[in-house]
Scaffold this active site. Sequence first.
Site, PDB file in Angstrom:
ATOM      1  N   LYS A 181      -6.493   9.467   4.356  1.00 17.12           N
ATOM      2  CA  LYS A 181      -6.483   8.637   3.150  1.00 17.12           C
ATOM      3  C   LYS A 181      -7.869   8.132   2.774  1.00 17.12           C
ATOM      4  O   LYS A 181      -8.227   8.159   1.618  1.00 17.12           O
ATOM      5  CB  LYS A 181      -5.523   7.486   3.315  1.00 17.12           C
ATOM      6  CG  LYS A 181      -4.127   8.083   3.396  1.00 17.12           C
ATOM      7  CD  LYS A 181      -3.018   7.563   3.692  1.00 17.12           C
ATOM      8  CE  LYS A 181      -1.786   8.382   3.744  1.00 17.12           C
ATOM      9  NZ  LYS A 181      -0.959   7.999   4.871  1.00 17.12           N
ATOM     10  N   ASP A 222      -2.078  -0.731  12.013  1.00  9.26           N
ATOM     11  CA  ASP A 222      -2.123   0.580  11.357  1.00  9.26           C
ATOM     12  C   ASP A 222      -2.982   0.404  10.102  1.00  9.26           C
ATOM     13  O   ASP A 222      -2.566  -0.263   9.156  1.00  9.26           O
ATOM     14  CB  ASP A 222      -0.685   0.999  10.999  1.00  9.26           C
ATOM     15  CG  ASP A 222      -0.625   2.308  10.201  1.00  9.26           C
ATOM     16  OD1 ASP A 222      -1.693   2.861   9.860  1.00  9.26           O
ATOM     17  OD2 ASP A 222       0.505   2.766   9.922  1.00  9.26           O
ATOM     18  N   TRP A 229       6.336   2.745   6.672  1.00 13.09           N
ATOM     19  CA  TRP A 229       5.519   3.095   7.842  1.00 13.09           C
ATOM     20  C   TRP A 229       5.740   2.094   8.962  1.00 13.09           C
ATOM     21  O   TRP A 229       5.843   2.466  10.131  1.00 13.09           O
ATOM     22  CB  TRP A 229       4.043   3.195   7.471  1.00 13.09           C
ATOM     23  CG  TRP A 229       3.777   4.300   6.495  1.00 13.09           C
ATOM     24  CD1 TRP A 229       3.261   4.177   5.238  1.00 13.09           C
ATOM     25  CD2 TRP A 229       4.045   5.702   6.680  1.00 13.09           C
ATOM     26  NE1 TRP A 229       3.197   5.412   4.634  1.00 13.09           N
ATOM     27  CE2 TRP A 229       3.667   6.365   5.493  1.00 13.09           C
ATOM     28  CE3 TRP A 229       4.572   6.453   7.731  1.00 13.09           C
ATOM     29  CZ2 TRP A 229       3.790   7.754   5.329  1.00 13.09           C
ATOM     30  CZ3 TRP A 229       4.695   7.832   7.564  1.00 13.09           C
ATOM     31  CH2 TRP A 229       4.312   8.460   6.384  1.00 13.09           C
TER      32      TRP A 229
HETATM   33  C1  LIG Z   1       0.140   7.962   5.600  1.00 14.17           C
HETATM   34  C2  LIG Z   1       0.437   6.837   6.510  1.00 14.17           C
HETATM   35  C3  LIG Z   1       0.988   7.024   7.781  1.00 14.17           C
HETATM   36  C4  LIG Z   1       1.397   8.384   8.296  1.00 14.17           C
HETATM   37  O1  LIG Z   1       0.314   9.092   8.721  1.00 14.17           O
HETATM   38  P1  LIG Z   1       0.461  10.540   9.411  1.00 14.17           P
HETATM   39  O2  LIG Z   1      -0.952  10.813   9.791  1.00 14.17           O
HETATM   40  O3  LIG Z   1       1.004  11.465   8.374  1.00 14.17           O
HETATM   41  O4  LIG Z   1       1.361  10.411  10.565  1.00 14.17           O
HETATM   42  C5  LIG Z   1       1.184   5.921   8.572  1.00 14.17           C
HETATM   43  N1  LIG Z   1       0.874   4.688   8.146  1.00 14.17           N
HETATM   44  C6  LIG Z   1       0.352   4.463   6.918  1.00 14.17           C
HETATM   45  C7  LIG Z   1       0.009   3.076   6.500  1.00 14.17           C
HETATM   46  C8  LIG Z   1       0.114   5.537   6.073  1.00 14.17           C
HETATM   47  O5  LIG Z   1      -0.410   5.316   4.851  1.00 14.17           O
END
Ligand SMILES: *Cc1c(COP(=O)(O)O)cnc(C)c1O
Length: 356
Positions: free
Chosen positions: A190, A166, A99
């Site tokens: 998540k 993030d 990511w």
């Molecule tokens: C799942 C995830 C993403 C991607 O998220 P999307 O909403 O599918 O774009 C980005 N960063 C992390 C840390 C993730 O776990």
Amino acid sequence: MKKHNFNAGPSILPRIAIENSAKAILDLNGIGLSLLEISHRSKDFQAILDETVALFKELLNIPAGYQVVFLGGGASLQFCMIPYNFLNKKAAYLETGVWAQKAIKEAKFFGEVNVVGSSADKNFSYIPTGYEIPGDADYFHITTNNTIYGSEIRYDMDSPVPLIADMSSDILSRPVDVSKYAMIYGGAQKNLGPAGVTFVIIKEEMLGKVERKIPTMLSYATHTKEPSLYNTPPVFAIYTCLETLRWIKSLGGVKTIEAMNIRKANLLYDAIDSSKIFVGTVAKENRSLMNICFVMKDQYKDKEDGFMEFAKTKGMIGIKGHRSVGGFRASVYNAMPFESVQALVDAMHEFEKMTL
Ligand SMILES: *Cc1c(COP(=O)(O)O)cnc(C)c1O
């Protein structure tokens, strides 16, 4: 049979949040209309949005000068919006997984990217230390929880430049000192709600500093000026986030959630560390409380498929590790009950006895 949902994302949500969302789809608060058929500009939805933002601010203790907005496009769109809005000349990134790499790739479209530290050399099994953040960078970007590898930065670091995180997979899993961040963002799917909505906590001071022209929908200023309502927001997904936030509050807030998360993670990590056949894949000091990755020791590697099958008979869902790590990954997000982690540990013990 009871299912134990260890999916990495979209993933387990509090049962009460799902039930209340289902009720709101049938009839929102007794108004005789479905949540799915009301205007996003109605007072009913405005009340939902206001409460969601207020609870988010309350639970994370977000100081004045920050806004919380809900957008579409996932965390992945933020990878591009962040440099579009903030990168004038140079940005610093910490490369701790796929990511992070995807975020770095987007930033390179807009300027110079300084990758200050990387754990790519050991398949992202640790969090780099001893790196230097250049004082002339426009911002420093980190991924606090590396969902695929199971490593986590579980503290709020000091940064000489605006810190952007993030937090897709560990938002609301612990108290956070939001004042240390210029922006926190993530996909909801998540730890917060269903797929389809992205949360952004942004310091107002960050806006309006780049010289380039930004397309309207990609500009944070658009979404803070008309908070989450420049265009139609993901109405349903926001509602389920609200229900999850209400659930967190009813339990006593993120401090309580953190204690529950520590207890669950300790149970599983202890089982891994005391096992003769399983072994963890991440440096102990960097282990995630959210995604717990483990494999079988070399001499038992051929038993991995066998354990997967065995675990399935015990109701375990989603414990297959990401293909880039292999083995197993148990995602134990906020909503994961202790009992499900206990069931996984019991299955591991039982399988170990059968194997040895
Ligand atoms: C799942 C995830 C993403 C991607 O998220 P999307 O909403 O599918 O774009 C980005 N960063 C992390 C840390 C993730 O776990």
